[in-house]
Design an enzyme around this catalytic site. Structure first.
Site, short mmCIF file in Angstrom:
data_model
loop_
_atom_site.label_atom_id
_atom_site.label_comp_id
_atom_site.label_asym_id
_atom_site.label_seq_id
_atom_site.Cartn_x
_atom_site.Cartn_y
_atom_site.Cartn_z
N ASP A 178 42.39 -3.43 -10.02
CA ASP A 178 41.19 -4.26 -10.00
C ASP A 178 41.45 -5.66 -10.53
O ASP A 178 40.59 -6.53 -10.44
CB ASP A 178 40.06 -3.59 -10.81
CG ASP A 178 39.13 -2.81 -9.91
OD1 ASP A 178 39.35 -2.83 -8.68
OD2 ASP A 178 38.19 -2.16 -10.42
N ASP A 217 32.07 8.37 -15.65
CA ASP A 217 32.75 9.66 -15.58
C ASP A 217 31.85 10.79 -16.09
O ASP A 217 31.74 11.82 -15.44
CB ASP A 217 34.06 9.60 -16.35
CG ASP A 217 34.01 8.61 -17.51
OD1 ASP A 217 32.93 8.55 -18.15
OD2 ASP A 217 34.98 7.92 -17.77
#
Ligand code: NAG
Ligand code: NAG
Length: 755
Positions: A163, A469
């Site tokens: 990223d 998550d």
């Protein structure tokens, strides 16, 4: 040799009716679950819980009966009552994670006997976000460690999501792809462990070269690694890739001028194409597929952080390798055991129970914890106690790293009974020449691909939450799947723990804030989870979701008794009263149990004490700010600036870390709170001492003794803060302006009249 033997055996067993032997074997499971019922430690645990429960009830009864009259500390007392009610409730919640722990073990031998030739494809996702914070050498060591898993290489694919969109990371990965041609056969030949080169060479440099390894081969591979590391570090230092390297790989042309980490097209490079017969290591054996991906980024499109990266990887990998099992690791978390994939498969492929398991979570373990774990960053009790308890209640949370997923459950499929088909065939589309595959796949990682789709909602990782998550794992469990916590003695993954106080507090702020948002979200374990997961598991999630709100009662309990002590207001029973017993009992027994638990899991006594200190510090700063931020966000005032920056040179910081000296060395509202609270305790304790000495008064102490004790304990806990305030001269001490502010604030606090 092995290969031939295996083939022969296979032929033999086929001749003898392979199905029959299989059915016979299948009576033995691939994994085993053990409950801790009935052991001595369980019995003493239940006695402990029972007696503490009685103690807590007595405390609450005392609080309710003896509320003082107006003007004698009535409001302070009622506040104490409220705090104690909260702690009692929270303590009950935490017992849900201790009531029924389970422990798992696997049988890899059986797995390989039954399924060695039918193992499914495994796709490994490594995520990195910033080439400065996560240096390329760290990243490729993780990548190399997972590429070298003891698993059929043609079934293994490794994807790096960058990223940061950095050509330096790409360059490092390119170097790693060359080095892997030497490293993988070397690992296989000498059964090297661990398979992260830097971790391997640093353990080997302590214990010397293993005798089994031929000296020449050893020095060749070591030199290859060091040369590569040098080339990468040189490039990183100068910030530029050497021209001769750039010209050799067309991939670099993607980094034309005018692209930045926030604004660039999709960059997808298949560095090793596992389906290409020429992609082999130096011994001619197959290599795992290796892919570099920097998904498209445009300023006008929200990129959804790691969840966005993972979803792009899910789509891209489905086109390239489409492994049925997905492993997700952070870039600083290398594999410490080359057999972890097989461990995980023992759960997924078990004939009896495997079909309902969606993910297998390994614990987060760290390789740079100091002896006494100054910042309590090993998360020992969470990984050794709590997660086993959650596992007993239906499955642990997904914590975003060290976790194996079934692809379909991660992509949003609901659990339905039925046998799993394990596909051998790696998807073979019409044209698999690398460049065509790249072209075809690129569109899947574009900014606009997800528009008007279920990605981020029903499919893949969920968007809009700082702990994507946890919320994803929860929704998988709500879809009817189970999860498994696998915590072997030898840890499967090792990462890097925060090494300064600021980093630790910031990390916990992010976690507690995210977890609170999970509770308030539409996937709340309480509302959404109701009826879908067990009540015990709902409670287990709430332990974490309520971290942030717990800050308020803790702050109250830390401050008010000391301030009341200063003002001569008694909040606890007299030393001569029988009501003092439940208070002392709960305090002593609770801590004694906690010490014995910590020692049992390999902590030192001083380490336990450090953990208690961090317990206070986290609750009074990280959790508090997490709560404030969440409330501000709810009110529509977003993004308060509680970010901390540390600016001290790295060498000094890590030296102090090794010496276990607490690192402040910066200004932050969190440190101001810590310092102010510490000074308040000191002032209150000294104030009482002065009264005793000057006025020769002792009589009043009888009613305040528990407060003196509490205040004294807090002073001892805060010793490192006083050092940083008054004695230390190094760069890790607290800056002067902050000292004055906190002294001023503390004096103000002591002047506030209490009712
Ligand atoms: C990591 O693996 C090595 C073997 O390579 C083992 O000796 C060590 O104990 C493992 N580390 C942890 C923390 O389990
Ligand atoms: C990144 C980092 O801080 N690594 C350190 C972890 O701790 C070990 C020893 O405890 C150091 O050698 C590493 O440099």
């Amino acid at each position: 040799m092995r290969q031939i033997e295996r083939e022969r055996e296979r032929a033999r067993s086929m001749g003898l009716g392979r199905e029959e032997t299989r059915r016979d074997e299948q009576r033995f499971p691939l994994f085993e679950t053990e409950e801790a019922k009935g052991t001595a430690s369980r019995i003493s645990y239940k006695l402990y819980v029972g007696s503490i429960f009685v103690g807590v009830c007595l405390i609450l009864v005392y609080r309710a009966i003896y509320i003082p009259r107006e003007g004698e500390g009535r409001w302070s007392w009622i506040g104490m009552f409220g705090a104690e009610l909260w702690f009692s409730f929270y303590w009950l919640l935490t017992q849900s994670a201790r009531w029924n722990p389970v422990y798992r073990s696997t049988f890899k031998q059986r797995l390989s006997q039954r399924y060695e030739n039918d193992l499914p494809g495994v796709d490994i996702f490594v995520c990195t976000a910033d080439p400065i914070i996560e240096p390329p050498t760290l990243v490729i060591n993780t990548v190399l460690s997972v590429m070298a898993y003891d698993y059929p290489k043609e079934k293994l694919s490794v994807y790096l999501s960058d990223d940061g969109g950095s050509d330096l990371t790409f360059y490092a990965l390119l170097e790693a792809s060359h080095f892997s041609r030497h490293w993988i056969p070397f690992c296989k030949k000498f059964k090297v462990e661990p398979r992260s080169p830097v971790a391997y060479f640093s353990t080997a440099s302590q214990s010397g070269r293993p005798n089994a390894i031929n000296k020449d081969e050893w020095s060749t591979i070591k030199k290859l690694y060091e040369d590569m590391e040098n080339r990468i570090e040189t490039a990183v230092k100068s910030g530029r890739i050497p021209e001769e390297v750039r010209s050799k790989h067309t991939g670099f042309s993607e980094w034309h001028s005018g692209i930045s980490s926030r604004d660039h097209q999709t960059i997808l490079q298949i560095l090793i194409n596992g389906r290409d017969p020429t992609a082999v290591d130096i011994e001619g054996a197959a290599l795992p597929t290796l892919v570099y991906l920097a998904r498209e980024k445009r300023p006008q499109h929200h990129h959804n952080f790691k969840a966005g990266a993972m979803n792009a990887l899910l789509r891209v990998s489905s086109e390239i390798s489409n492994g049925q099992i997905i492993l997700n690791v952070d870039c600083d978390m290398y594999s410490n055991n080359s057999e972890s994939v097989r461990d995980a498969l023992c759960f997924f492929m078990d004939e009896e129970n495997g079909h309902e398991i969606a993910y297998v979570q390994f614990p987060q373990a760290f390789n740079n914890i100091t002896r006494n774990d100054l910042y309590a960053s090993s998360l020992r009790i969470i990984s050794e106690v709590d997660f086993h308890g959650m596992d007993g209640n239906g499955g642990p949370m997904y914590v975003g790293t060290g976790c194996f997923h079934r692809r379909e459950s991660l992509c949003g499929k609901k659990y339905s009974k039925g046998k799993v088909e394990w596909k051998q065939e790696i998807q073979s589309k019409t044209d698999n020449r690398t460049s065509n595959l790249e072209e075809r796949t690129k569109a899947l990682a574009s900014c606009t691909y997800e528009e008007n789709t279920q990605w981020g909602k029903e499919m893949g990782l969920k968007y809009g939450c700082p702990v994507e998550d946890v919320i994803t794992g929860l929704s998988i469990q709500c879809n009817g799947w189970k999860s498994v916590y696998y915590n072997p003695v030898r840890k499967g993954f090792l990462g890097v723990a925060p090494t300064t106080l600021a980093q630790t507090l910031l990390q916990h702020k992010r976690w507690s804030e995210g977890d609170l948002q999970v509770l308030l979200s539409s996937y709340s374990p309480l509302l959404y989870g109701h009826g879908k997961i067990s009540a015990g598991l709902q409670m287990g999630y709430c332990i974490y979701c309520l971290w942030a709100p717990t800050s308020l009662p803790t702050l109250y309990y830390v401050l008010i008794p000391s301030l009341c002590l200063f003002n001569g207001i008694s909040l606890f029973p007299k030393i001569s009263s029988p009501w003092v017993m439940p208070f002392l009992y709960v305090m002593v027994v609770h801590n004694a149990y906690s010490i014995s638990e910590s020692l049992h899991y390999g902590e030192t006594l001083y380490g336990w004490w450090n953990e208690k200190r961090m317990w206070v510090m986290k609750r009074t700063t990280s959790y508090l700010f997490a709560l404030i931020d969440t409330v501000l966000k709810l009110l529509g005032i977003s993004n308060s600036a509680f970010v901390i920056t540390t600016k001290v040179s790295d060498d000094e910081v890590s030296k102090r870390y090794q010496q276990e000296i607490m690192e402040f060395g910066g200004s932050s509202p969190m440190f101001t709170i810590l310092a102010t609270v510490a000074i308040i305790h000191l002032v209150c304790l000294v104030g009482v001492a002065i009264r005793v000495v000057i006025n020769r008064e002792v009589g009043f102490l009888g009613a305040l003794i528990l407060q003196v004790l509490l205040c004294g304990l807090l002073v001892i806990i805060n010793l490192p803060v006083y050092q940083a305030l008054f004695f230390r001269k190094d760069k890790g001490c607290l800056p002067s302006p902050l000292k004055f502010t906190s002294v001023g604030l503390a004096i103000l606090a002591c002047l506030i009249p209490l009712y």
